[in-house]
Write a protein that holds these residues in place. Structure first.
Motif, PDB file in Angstrom:
ATOM      1  N   ALA A 195       0.830  -1.200   0.000  1.00 50.59           N
ATOM      2  CA  ALA A 195       0.000   0.000   0.000  1.00 50.59           C
ATOM      3  C   ALA A 195       0.866   1.252   0.000  1.00 50.59           C
ATOM      4  O   ALA A 195       0.604   2.212  -0.755  1.00 50.59           O
ATOM      5  N   ILE A 196       1.894   1.250   0.819  1.00 46.94           N
ATOM      6  CA  ILE A 196       2.773   2.416   0.909  1.00 46.94           C
ATOM      7  C   ILE A 196       3.542   2.618  -0.402  1.00 46.94           C
ATOM      8  O   ILE A 196       3.739   3.754  -0.859  1.00 46.94           O
ATOM      9  N   GLU A 197       3.934   1.526  -1.037  1.00 46.43           N
ATOM     10  CA  GLU A 197       4.604   1.628  -2.336  1.00 46.43           C
ATOM     11  C   GLU A 197       3.696   2.280  -3.376  1.00 46.43           C
ATOM     12  O   GLU A 197       4.123   3.148  -4.151  1.00 46.43           O
ATOM     13  N   LEU A 198       2.422   1.887  -3.386  1.00 49.33           N
ATOM     14  CA  LEU A 198       1.468   2.490  -4.320  1.00 49.33           C
ATOM     15  C   LEU A 198       1.293   3.984  -4.033  1.00 49.33           C
ATOM     16  O   LEU A 198       1.209   4.806  -4.952  1.00 49.33           O
ATOM     17  N   ILE A 199       1.246   4.330  -2.757  1.00 49.97           N
ATOM     18  CA  ILE A 199       1.105   5.748  -2.368  1.00 49.97           C
ATOM     19  C   ILE A 199       2.331   6.543  -2.807  1.00 49.97           C
ATOM     20  O   ILE A 199       2.225   7.654  -3.335  1.00 49.97           O
ATOM     21  N   ASN A 200       3.521   5.962  -2.619  1.00 49.92           N
ATOM     22  CA  ASN A 200       4.757   6.659  -2.965  1.00 49.92           C
ATOM     23  C   ASN A 200       4.872   6.944  -4.465  1.00 49.92           C
ATOM     24  O   ASN A 200       5.489   7.926  -4.878  1.00 49.92           O
ATOM     25  N   HIS A 201       4.271   6.069  -5.285  1.00 49.85           N
ATOM     26  CA  HIS A 201       4.368   6.237  -6.738  1.00 49.85           C
ATOM     27  C   HIS A 201       3.196   7.021  -7.326  1.00 49.85           C
ATOM     28  O   HIS A 201       3.169   7.285  -8.525  1.00 49.85           O
ATOM     29  N   LYS A 228      -0.396  13.546   5.535  1.00 53.12           N
ATOM     30  CA  LYS A 228       0.865  12.962   5.072  1.00 53.12           C
ATOM     31  C   LYS A 228       0.802  12.635   3.579  1.00 53.12           C
ATOM     32  O   LYS A 228       1.744  12.929   2.823  1.00 53.12           O
ATOM     33  N   VAL A 229      -0.296  12.029   3.160  1.00 58.04           N
ATOM     34  CA  VAL A 229      -0.453  11.684   1.739  1.00 58.04           C
ATOM     35  C   VAL A 229      -0.668  12.941   0.910  1.00 58.04           C
ATOM     36  O   VAL A 229      -0.322  12.996  -0.260  1.00 58.04           O
ATOM     37  N   HIS A 230      -1.227  13.983   1.564  1.00 55.07           N
ATOM     38  CA  HIS A 230      -1.514  15.267   0.914  1.00 55.07           C
ATOM     39  C   HIS A 230      -2.480  15.051  -0.254  1.00 55.07           C
ATOM     40  O   HIS A 230      -2.192  15.387  -1.408  1.00 55.07           O
ATOM     41  N   LEU A 324      -4.281   2.412  10.128  1.00 55.56           N
ATOM     42  CA  LEU A 324      -3.774   3.764   9.888  1.00 55.56           C
ATOM     43  C   LEU A 324      -2.648   4.121  10.838  1.00 55.56           C
ATOM     44  O   LEU A 324      -1.685   4.805  10.453  1.00 55.56           O
ATOM     45  N   LYS A 325      -2.737   3.679  12.090  1.00 58.67           N
ATOM     46  CA  LYS A 325      -1.642   3.914  13.038  1.00 58.67           C
ATOM     47  C   LYS A 325      -0.326   3.370  12.490  1.00 58.67           C
ATOM     48  O   LYS A 325       0.713   4.032  12.528  1.00 58.67           O
ATOM     49  N   ARG A 326      -0.382   2.148  11.973  1.00 60.17           N
ATOM     50  CA  ARG A 326       0.834   1.512  11.470  1.00 60.17           C
ATOM     51  C   ARG A 326       1.323   2.186  10.187  1.00 60.17           C
ATOM     52  O   ARG A 326       2.536   2.361   9.998  1.00 60.17           O
ATOM     53  N   MET A 327       0.389   2.545   9.325  1.00 65.29           N
ATOM     54  CA  MET A 327       0.787   3.198   8.074  1.00 65.29           C
ATOM     55  C   MET A 327       1.387   4.573   8.338  1.00 65.29           C
ATOM     56  O   MET A 327       2.337   4.990   7.665  1.00 65.29           O
ATOM     57  N   ASN A 328       0.849   5.271   9.332  1.00 67.60           N
ATOM     58  CA  ASN A 328       1.342   6.629   9.631  1.00 67.60           C
ATOM     59  C   ASN A 328       2.781   6.626  10.138  1.00 67.60           C
ATOM     60  O   ASN A 328       3.495   7.622  10.003  1.00 67.60           O
TER      61      ASN A 328
END
Length: 561
Positions: A195-201, A228-230, A324-328
């Protein structure tokens, strides 16, 4: 110690911290009500005007407080009258325990007086249900019912108890309630990383928030995540209040009556991050074209919701707050100024509009927001007024917008407002209804008067079934089959007859004074706001159409010309 089944029921309710029960007595449940009488200083029972009102009140109590709501009814028609309320709670994942009584074990299956297989009837609309035929199993069954109702994805549980069990005796030992932990067992590190990889790209991310974020109390974590994701943020009807409606990132509701900015934003985004939503058909429209340019992340506590309505590229299964806690802790701060500027441009270009020259539903809702400072609990029935309440009131916190989303239950809001006000007495509670919905369960005004529960009932009165008429106007050639309610019913007189205060409003300048008066009285008040019968809810997406085809009144006028 040895207690009767009825006494065990009451002791188990006390174990679970239950302070309020909504219900209606009858023959088979009399033993339980007799035991309740002896504990009336510990458990407050509210006698509603109808069993359906009891179920909706327990539901509203649960949504407003986060606790398990409890309702009771007798066998036969008493139990079946709970069914609509149980189904409403099931569709919207509301923790509720419904306790019914049935005929004695030897009388089961004989078509005995007021016998019904309520466990069979409610099997498809409960998270779990029980019929208790042995008093020795009663206490553990009730304890498990509460645990199931509140754990994981919450939902209603029914406990049906035969009359002889309520009279028989068994040993009872007090126990502490089961610990209810947030669901984390399915949260996988590899899913978080994907999920974080998809957000980063992503260059054009969009966040869509559903009711799961409200149930999880994830508002703080959600705001941090969005910043954070803006990314711009839209919500579903059930997600109202999980994300602050005053935030610059907020674009409004998504779906059939969502804003153009939200619908077009989701259509044009390259990543849709869906948090606590099941992709209802009212949100998605045409599933084949939904978010057609985007990869989709789905975060949900229920594995059954993953890939059920929309096939996603990545899923994280678990309690929304915990996910969300972990993703943040893992996600970096992003900058999407260009994308946000584009979406904000749509917000400014396509604002929500209504006729400001006359009294309308949206104006009434905006005045409610101004007079209450946005700090009220708003409950609604179902229809045009419900959509206006979702569009024109800015919800700042979770558990402040209480409505029937999945089942769309007309007659829900008034009972729910009673439960919400009893559960949160410090809050102003306002039920917004159409005149068609109000007629369905308006007898609960008598309940409000009996207990002096100072709810404010606002009726958006257009003398028609407004949403159905809107569809008849747009899609059925203006053939108004059985949707006109232009009769002699006087809601002000009706309110007064039931012991409440009635106020009629026909002009814009009368709305705020009526609300201010209602808030000052400390009594149940009905405000009858008379509007035009052809006011419509816009924007709109026709059922099953792509959400990018959202249109408003201006688009309609251009098309007709």
């Amino acid at each position: 110690m040895k207690l009767t089944g009825s006494e065990i029921v009451i002791e188990c309710l006390k174990e679970q911290g239950v302070d309020t029960v909504f219900g209606y007595p009858g023959g088979t449940i009399l033993n339980i009500y007799d035991a309740l009488y002896k504990h009336q200083d510990e458990i407050f029972h509210i006698l509603t005007s109808h069993e359906q009102g009891a179920a909706h009140a327990a539901d509203g109590y649960a949504r407003a407080t986060g606790k398990v709501g409890v309702c009771m009814a007798t066998s036969g028609p008493g139990a079946t009258n709970l069914v609509t309320g149980i189904a409403t709670a099931y569709m919207d994942s509301v923790p509720m325990v419904a306790i019914t009584a049935n005929v004695a074990v030897p009388m089961l299956g004989r078509d005995s007086f007021q016998e019904i297989d309520i466990a069979g009837v409610t099997m498809p609309i409960t998270k779990h249900n029980y019929i208790v035929k042995d008093v020795n199993k009663l206490a553990d069954t009730i304890r498990m019912a509460f645990h199931i109702a509140r754990s994981g994805r919450p939902g209603p549980v029914l406990v049906d108890i035969t009359k002889d069990v309520t009279a028989n005796s068994a040993e009872y030992t007090p126990e502490k309630p089961y610990e209810t932990e947030r669901s984390t067992e399915y949260i996988k590190e590899k899913d978080l990383e994907k999920a974080i990889e998809l957000i980063n790209h992503s260059k054009k991310p969009f966040i869509f928030v559903g009711g799961g974020a409200v149930i999880s109390d994830a508002a703080k974590e959600l705001m941090e995540f969005a910043e954070k994701v803006h990314a711009p943020v839209a919500d579903s009807l059930m997600g109202k209040g999980a994300f602050d409606g005053r935030s610059e990132l907020y674009t409004g509701m998504l779906g059939m009556h969502g804003t153009k900015a939200s619908n077009l934003g989701v259509t044009h985004c390259d990543l849709l991050i869906t948090i606590g939503s099941r992709f209802s058909d009212r949100v998605v429209g045409n599933a084949k074209t939904f978010a057609k340019n985007a990869k989709i992340i789905q975060i949900d506590v229920d594995p059954a919701e993953i890939n059920k309505n929309i096939v996603v590229d990545c899923s994280v299964i678990g309690d929304v707050k915990e996910v969300l806690k972990r993703m943040n802790t893992k996600i970096e701060d992003h900058n999407h100024d260009e994308w946000l500027a584009y979406v904000h441009g749509m917000v400014e270009k396509y604002p929500l509009r209504y006729n400001e020259d006359i009294l309308t539903g949206p104006y009434v809702v905006e005045e409610i927001y101004k007079v209450t400072g946005g700090d009220a609990i708003i409950t609604t029935e179902v229809g045009q007024h419900q959509m206006w309440a979702a569009q024109f009131y800015k919800y700042k916190k979770p558990h402040t917008f209480i409505t029937s989303g999945g089942l769309g239950t007309m007659g829900y809001g008034l009972g729910a407002s009673l439960g919400a006000k009893v559960g949160r007495p410090e809050k102003t509670v306002i039920n917004i209804a159409g005149d068609g919905c109000f007629r369905m369960n308006m007898n609960e005004i008598a309940t409000a008067s009996r207990y002096n529960i100072p709810i404010i009932q606002v009726v958006i009165n257009n003398h028609v079934l407004g949403m159905v008429r809107q569809w008849q106007t747009l899609f059925y050639g203006k053939r108004y089959s059985n949707t006109i309610l232009n009769d002699a019913v006087d809601f002000v007189k009706l309110a007064e007859a039931m012991g409440a205060v009635g106020i009629r409003v026909t002009k814009k300048e009368e709305v705020a004074p009526a609300l201010e008066k209602a808030m000052s009285l400390g009594r149940p008040v009905v405000i009858d706001c008379v509007i035009d019968q052809d006011d419509k809810v816009f924007p709109m997406v026709p059922a099953g159409d792509s959400i990018e085809n959202v249109f408003d009144q201006e688009d309609l006028a251009k098309k007709e010309n």
